[in-house]
Design a protein around this motif. Structure first.
Motif, PDB file in Angstrom:
ATOM      1  N   SER A 146       0.833  -1.212   0.000  1.00 57.09           N
ATOM      2  CA  SER A 146       0.000   0.000   0.000  1.00 57.09           C
ATOM      3  C   SER A 146       0.865   1.258   0.000  1.00 57.09           C
ATOM      4  O   SER A 146       0.501   2.271  -0.607  1.00 57.09           O
ATOM      5  CB  SER A 146      -0.959  -0.011   1.197  1.00 57.09           C
ATOM      6  N   ILE A 147       2.024   1.205   0.656  1.00 54.82           N
ATOM      7  CA  ILE A 147       2.939   2.351   0.641  1.00 54.82           C
ATOM      8  C   ILE A 147       3.474   2.596  -0.762  1.00 54.82           C
ATOM      9  O   ILE A 147       3.457   3.728  -1.264  1.00 54.82           O
ATOM     10  CB  ILE A 147       4.093   2.124   1.636  1.00 54.82           C
ATOM     11  N   LEU A 148       3.957   1.567  -1.423  1.00 58.93           N
ATOM     12  CA  LEU A 148       4.512   1.725  -2.768  1.00 58.93           C
ATOM     13  C   LEU A 148       3.442   2.183  -3.751  1.00 58.93           C
ATOM     14  O   LEU A 148       3.692   3.042  -4.599  1.00 58.93           O
ATOM     15  CB  LEU A 148       5.137   0.408  -3.229  1.00 58.93           C
ATOM     16  N   SER A 149       2.251   1.628  -3.631  1.00 66.85           N
ATOM     17  CA  SER A 149       1.174   2.013  -4.538  1.00 66.85           C
ATOM     18  C   SER A 149       0.803   3.482  -4.351  1.00 66.85           C
ATOM     19  O   SER A 149       0.641   4.225  -5.329  1.00 66.85           O
ATOM     20  CB  SER A 149      -0.050   1.122  -4.298  1.00 66.85           C
ATOM     21  N   GLU A 150       0.710   3.937  -3.083  1.00 70.62           N
ATOM     22  CA  GLU A 150       0.327   5.329  -2.865  1.00 70.62           C
ATOM     23  C   GLU A 150       1.461   6.294  -3.178  1.00 70.62           C
ATOM     24  O   GLU A 150       1.209   7.414  -3.640  1.00 70.62           O
ATOM     25  CB  GLU A 150      -0.167   5.544  -1.438  1.00 70.62           C
ATOM     26  N   LEU A 151       2.707   5.897  -2.944  1.00 72.88           N
ATOM     27  CA  LEU A 151       3.819   6.776  -3.327  1.00 72.88           C
ATOM     28  C   LEU A 151       3.857   6.980  -4.843  1.00 72.88           C
ATOM     29  O   LEU A 151       4.190   8.070  -5.320  1.00 72.88           O
ATOM     30  CB  LEU A 151       5.141   6.210  -2.830  1.00 72.88           C
ATOM     31  N   LYS A 152       3.532   5.949  -5.591  1.00 75.63           N
ATOM     32  CA  LYS A 152       3.420   6.103  -7.046  1.00 75.63           C
ATOM     33  C   LYS A 152       2.314   7.114  -7.373  1.00 75.63           C
ATOM     34  O   LYS A 152       2.481   7.983  -8.238  1.00 75.63           O
ATOM     35  CB  LYS A 152       3.126   4.757  -7.689  1.00 75.63           C
ATOM     36  N   THR A 153       1.200   7.021  -6.673  1.00 76.19           N
ATOM     37  CA  THR A 153       0.110   7.978  -6.867  1.00 76.19           C
ATOM     38  C   THR A 153       0.567   9.398  -6.552  1.00 76.19           C
ATOM     39  O   THR A 153       0.340  10.332  -7.326  1.00 76.19           O
ATOM     40  CB  THR A 153      -1.083   7.608  -5.963  1.00 76.19           C
ATOM     41  N   ARG A 154       1.222   9.572  -5.418  1.00 75.33           N
ATOM     42  CA  ARG A 154       1.634  10.916  -5.000  1.00 75.33           C
ATOM     43  C   ARG A 154       2.650  11.521  -5.980  1.00 75.33           C
ATOM     44  O   ARG A 154       2.634  12.729  -6.211  1.00 75.33           O
ATOM     45  CB  ARG A 154       2.220  10.863  -3.594  1.00 75.33           C
ATOM     46  N   ALA A 155       3.495  10.678  -6.549  1.00 79.51           N
ATOM     47  CA  ALA A 155       4.456  11.181  -7.540  1.00 79.51           C
ATOM     48  C   ALA A 155       3.730  11.761  -8.744  1.00 79.51           C
ATOM     49  O   ALA A 155       4.124  12.809  -9.286  1.00 79.51           O
ATOM     50  CB  ALA A 155       5.398  10.059  -7.968  1.00 79.51           C
ATOM     51  N   SER A 156       2.655  11.108  -9.165  1.00 72.78           N
ATOM     52  CA  SER A 156       1.885  11.618 -10.303  1.00 72.78           C
ATOM     53  C   SER A 156       1.059  12.836  -9.916  1.00 72.78           C
ATOM     54  O   SER A 156       0.889  13.766 -10.715  1.00 72.78           O
ATOM     55  CB  SER A 156       0.965  10.517 -10.850  1.00 72.78           C
ATOM     56  N   LEU A 157       0.552  12.865  -8.695  1.00 70.32           N
ATOM     57  CA  LEU A 157      -0.240  14.017  -8.237  1.00 70.32           C
ATOM     58  C   LEU A 157       0.582  15.295  -8.223  1.00 70.32           C
ATOM     59  O   LEU A 157       0.076  16.379  -8.528  1.00 70.32           O
ATOM     60  CB  LEU A 157      -0.796  13.751  -6.836  1.00 70.32           C
ATOM     61  N   ARG A 158       1.859  15.169  -7.861  1.00 67.35           N
ATOM     62  CA  ARG A 158       2.717  16.353  -7.779  1.00 67.35           C
ATOM     63  C   ARG A 158       2.891  17.049  -9.126  1.00 67.35           C
ATOM     64  O   ARG A 158       3.219  18.236  -9.180  1.00 67.35           O
ATOM     65  CB  ARG A 158       4.089  15.967  -7.240  1.00 67.35           C
ATOM     66  N   GLU A 159       2.702  16.341 -10.201  1.00 64.13           N
ATOM     67  CA  GLU A 159       2.907  16.884 -11.539  1.00 64.13           C
ATOM     68  C   GLU A 159       1.681  17.634 -12.057  1.00 64.13           C
ATOM     69  O   GLU A 159       1.694  18.160 -13.171  1.00 64.13           O
ATOM     70  CB  GLU A 159       3.272  15.753 -12.500  1.00 64.13           C
ATOM     71  N   MET A 160       0.613  17.685 -11.266  1.00 66.22           N
ATOM     72  CA  MET A 160      -0.643  18.239 -11.752  1.00 66.22           C
ATOM     73  C   MET A 160      -1.003  19.527 -11.026  1.00 66.22           C
ATOM     74  O   MET A 160      -0.662  19.721  -9.853  1.00 66.22           O
ATOM     75  CB  MET A 160      -1.778  17.218 -11.560  1.00 66.22           C
ATOM     76  N   SER A 161      -1.709  20.409 -11.732  1.00 68.02           N
ATOM     77  CA  SER A 161      -2.246  21.617 -11.112  1.00 68.02           C
ATOM     78  C   SER A 161      -3.476  21.245 -10.291  1.00 68.02           C
ATOM     79  O   SER A 161      -4.048  20.156 -10.442  1.00 68.02           O
ATOM     80  CB  SER A 161      -2.649  22.621 -12.187  1.00 68.02           C
ATOM     81  N   GLU A 162      -3.905  22.163  -9.442  1.00 72.54           N
ATOM     82  CA  GLU A 162      -5.090  21.880  -8.626  1.00 72.54           C
ATOM     83  C   GLU A 162      -6.323  21.711  -9.502  1.00 72.54           C
ATOM     84  O   GLU A 162      -7.196  20.889  -9.208  1.00 72.54           O
ATOM     85  CB  GLU A 162      -5.305  22.995  -7.604  1.00 72.54           C
ATOM     86  N   PHE A 163      -6.404  22.458 -10.594  1.00 80.00           N
ATOM     87  CA  PHE A 163      -7.537  22.303 -11.504  1.00 80.00           C
ATOM     88  C   PHE A 163      -7.537  20.912 -12.138  1.00 80.00           C
ATOM     89  O   PHE A 163      -8.579  20.252 -12.216  1.00 80.00           O
ATOM     90  CB  PHE A 163      -7.490  23.378 -12.598  1.00 80.00           C
ATOM     91  N   SER A 164      -6.360  20.463 -12.576  1.00 82.07           N
ATOM     92  CA  SER A 164      -6.275  19.121 -13.164  1.00 82.07           C
ATOM     93  C   SER A 164      -6.637  18.048 -12.145  1.00 82.07           C
ATOM     94  O   SER A 164      -7.272  17.038 -12.481  1.00 82.07           O
ATOM     95  CB  SER A 164      -4.861  18.869 -13.696  1.00 82.07           C
ATOM     96  N   LEU A 165      -6.255  18.271 -10.892  1.00 82.88           N
ATOM     97  CA  LEU A 165      -6.615  17.325  -9.843  1.00 82.88           C
ATOM     98  C   LEU A 165      -8.130  17.278  -9.641  1.00 82.88           C
ATOM     99  O   LEU A 165      -8.707  16.213  -9.412  1.00 82.88           O
ATOM    100  CB  LEU A 165      -5.921  17.700  -8.534  1.00 82.88           C
ATOM    101  N   ASP A 166      -8.773  18.448  -9.723  1.00 84.77           N
ATOM    102  CA  ASP A 166     -10.231  18.491  -9.640  1.00 84.77           C
ATOM    103  C   ASP A 166     -10.862  17.610 -10.720  1.00 84.77           C
ATOM    104  O   ASP A 166     -11.792  16.841 -10.449  1.00 84.77           O
ATOM    105  CB  ASP A 166     -10.737  19.929  -9.795  1.00 84.77           C
ATOM    106  N   ILE A 167     -10.352  17.736 -11.936  1.00 80.48           N
ATOM    107  CA  ILE A 167     -10.884  16.948 -13.052  1.00 80.48           C
ATOM    108  C   ILE A 167     -10.605  15.467 -12.837  1.00 80.48           C
ATOM    109  O   ILE A 167     -11.471  14.609 -13.060  1.00 80.48           O
ATOM    110  CB  ILE A 167     -10.282  17.420 -14.391  1.00 80.48           C
ATOM    111  N   LEU A 168      -9.383  15.151 -12.398  1.00 82.84           N
ATOM    112  CA  LEU A 168      -9.004  13.757 -12.152  1.00 82.84           C
ATOM    113  C   LEU A 168      -9.978  13.084 -11.194  1.00 82.84           C
ATOM    114  O   LEU A 168     -10.525  12.002 -11.486  1.00 82.84           O
ATOM    115  CB  LEU A 168      -7.588  13.704 -11.581  1.00 82.84           C
TER     116      LEU A 168
END
Length: 461
Positions: A146-168
């Motif tokens: 679960s740690i590795l899976s979520e760290l992969k998620t967080r790495a991708s989240l960091r590359e996005m703007s807040e608006f893009s995160l809203d859409i995601l």
């Protein structure tokens, strides 16, 4: 309270949002197995090793190793809270109170602590392993995944703007709603959340489980995540997994003992839990050989979980075997749990909960549209059926990224037992693609157990 997932993701602070918040944040069967190990094998030493089966992504190129160490170290510092242990000791599980022995609860409070880990990078991929007493090491499996899976998620989240995160997250919520809507109101449907180890994130996992509870009501039988069951007053679901027969097989002294170890494990289990929690997982070394040579008392177990074999084939095989052993399949239970999504859940429910009036079993259970028409089946149940819905429930962000990327697509990550008492462990599976172990040991096991019923199917999750 509804969490603003996009805002929370945009402002992630690991101290505010550690990935593992509690030692209960694990699959319930890990705790049941831990008690079994504590009772029967307190001196056995083991090693668990992480494997990324998805060759398209090398995690060490996406995840900062120091951040991974920080999360692993955080988990090592956790201990069971007294309130959690009171819940484990006093709660009713599967209609029975006192499943966890008082001495075991005391041991968890007094002596349990996770051992250290070994972490390095080779060829762009993490080499992560955990070694020590089996009683101390076994819980690392789910925490690590679960740690590795979520760290992969967080790495991708960091590359996005807040608006893009809203859409995601808007798209992911729409996807989730579309799935739940198709399942709502289906008579007799039983679904449990099995999505801890490869989830998108803890917060999303909790959001999904609450949505399932609110919309599906009693059709949601519970969750395998012990912490969410504890926090939200849900049924904790789970029995045992491949780890136990793998360890007993590794410790076998000869081929005859190796072959018998899969049944010896079940005998120990049923005596440990006073003939409760009797759902077996027979595919560790191949379901067909397991059923062919099983002692007659195995047919008295409540049912079986189907993992690596086409569940239509595995379910029919089990039904035929029960009839041959003089047992009534309608009184038994099968649980499908491998790579399920809505199409497969509905198809399998129709196929096993009522006899088909037209059509035939699909060759590929992932394309089971013929089974979605309720006019093609009647209400004569062949066997009780339930679904353990995992990765594609708690981590289906496919096509949700507004930038068109695939960084949120789930990966096939596993952390499996690789040694027991210094001997290599093996998992053969009903799927050649899921076999694990040293090649020479895998070959030896196949000579002992055979390969009847084993197929070669790409591993999705």
């Amino acid at each position: 309270m509804i969490v603003n997932l996009a805002e929370r993701a945009h402002n992630h602070n690991w101290q505010l949002d550690p990935i593992t918040r509690s030692l209960l944040d694990t699959d319930f069967y890990k705790l049941l197995m831990l008690q079994f190990i504590w009772k029967h094998f307190p001196k056995v030493t083991v090693t668990f090793s992480f494997v990324n089966r998805s060759s398209v992504v090398t995690l060490a190129e996406r995840i900062n190793i120091d951040e991974l160490r920080m999360q692993l170290d955080h988990v090592r510092g956790l201990r069971f809270y007294k309130s959690e242990l009171i819940w484990l000791a006093g709660n009713t599980f599967y209609g029975k109170r006192g499943i966890f022995e008082p001495e075991f609860i005391e041991w968890l409070e007094r002596d349990f602590a996770l051992p250290d880990y070994e972490l390095s990078i080779k060829d762009g991929e993490f080499r992560l392993s955990f070694s020590g007493l089996w009683t101390q090491t076994t819980l690392w499996e789910v925490y690590a995944l679960s740690i590795l899976s979520e760290l992969k998620t967080r790495a991708s989240l960091r590359e996005m703007s807040e608006f893009s995160l809203d859409i995601l997250y808007a798209r992911a919520k729409a996807t989730l709603w579309g799935k739940i809507e198709r399942l709502r109101g289906v008579p007799g449907l039983r679904i449990a959340d099995f999505g801890t180890r490869r989830r998108h994130s803890f917060l999303w996992h909790e959001y999904v489980v609450r949505a399932m509870r609110d919309v599906l009501g009693t059709n949601l039988s519970g969750t395998s995540n012990t912490y969410l069951a504890y926090k939200h007053d849900l049924e904790a679901i789970g029995t045992n997994a491949h780890e136990l027969p793998m360890a007993l097989a590794a410790m076998a002294e000869d081929d005859a003992q190796l072959k018998a170890s899969q049944y010896h494990m079940l005998d120990l289990w049923q005596n440990t839990y006073q003939r409760e929690l009797l759902v077996m997982l027979p595919d560790t070394f191949g379901t067909t050989q397991f059923l062919a040579d099983a002692p007659d008392w195995v047919a008295d177990w409540t049912g079986q979980r189907m993992d690596s074999k086409n569940p239509y084939i595995a379910g029919d095989e089990y039904i035929d075997w029960l009839r041959q052993r003089g047992r009534d399949p309608e009184k038994k239970l099968i649980i499908a749990s491998d790579g399920l999504d809505v199409e497969q859940i509905l198809g399998l429910h129709a196929y096993f909960s009522g006899e088909m009036m037209g059509g035939s079993m699909p060759e590929d259970f992932r394309s089971a549209a013929d089974f979605l028409d309720p006019h093609k089946w009647n209400a004569k149940r062949r066997i009780r059926f339930s679904s353990g819905w995992g990765t594609l429930l708690t981590n289906d962000f496919r096509n949700c990224d507004p930038t068109g990327g695939t960084g949120f697509d789930p990966l096939s990550l596993v952390c499996k037992l690789t040694e027991a008492n210094g001997r290599p462990a093996v998992k053969l599976s009903d799927n050649y693609a899921k076999a694990m172990g040293e090649p020479e040991e895998v070959a030896r096991y196949r000579k002992v157990f055979g390969t009847a019923g084993v197929k070669n199917v790409p591993a999705i999750v």
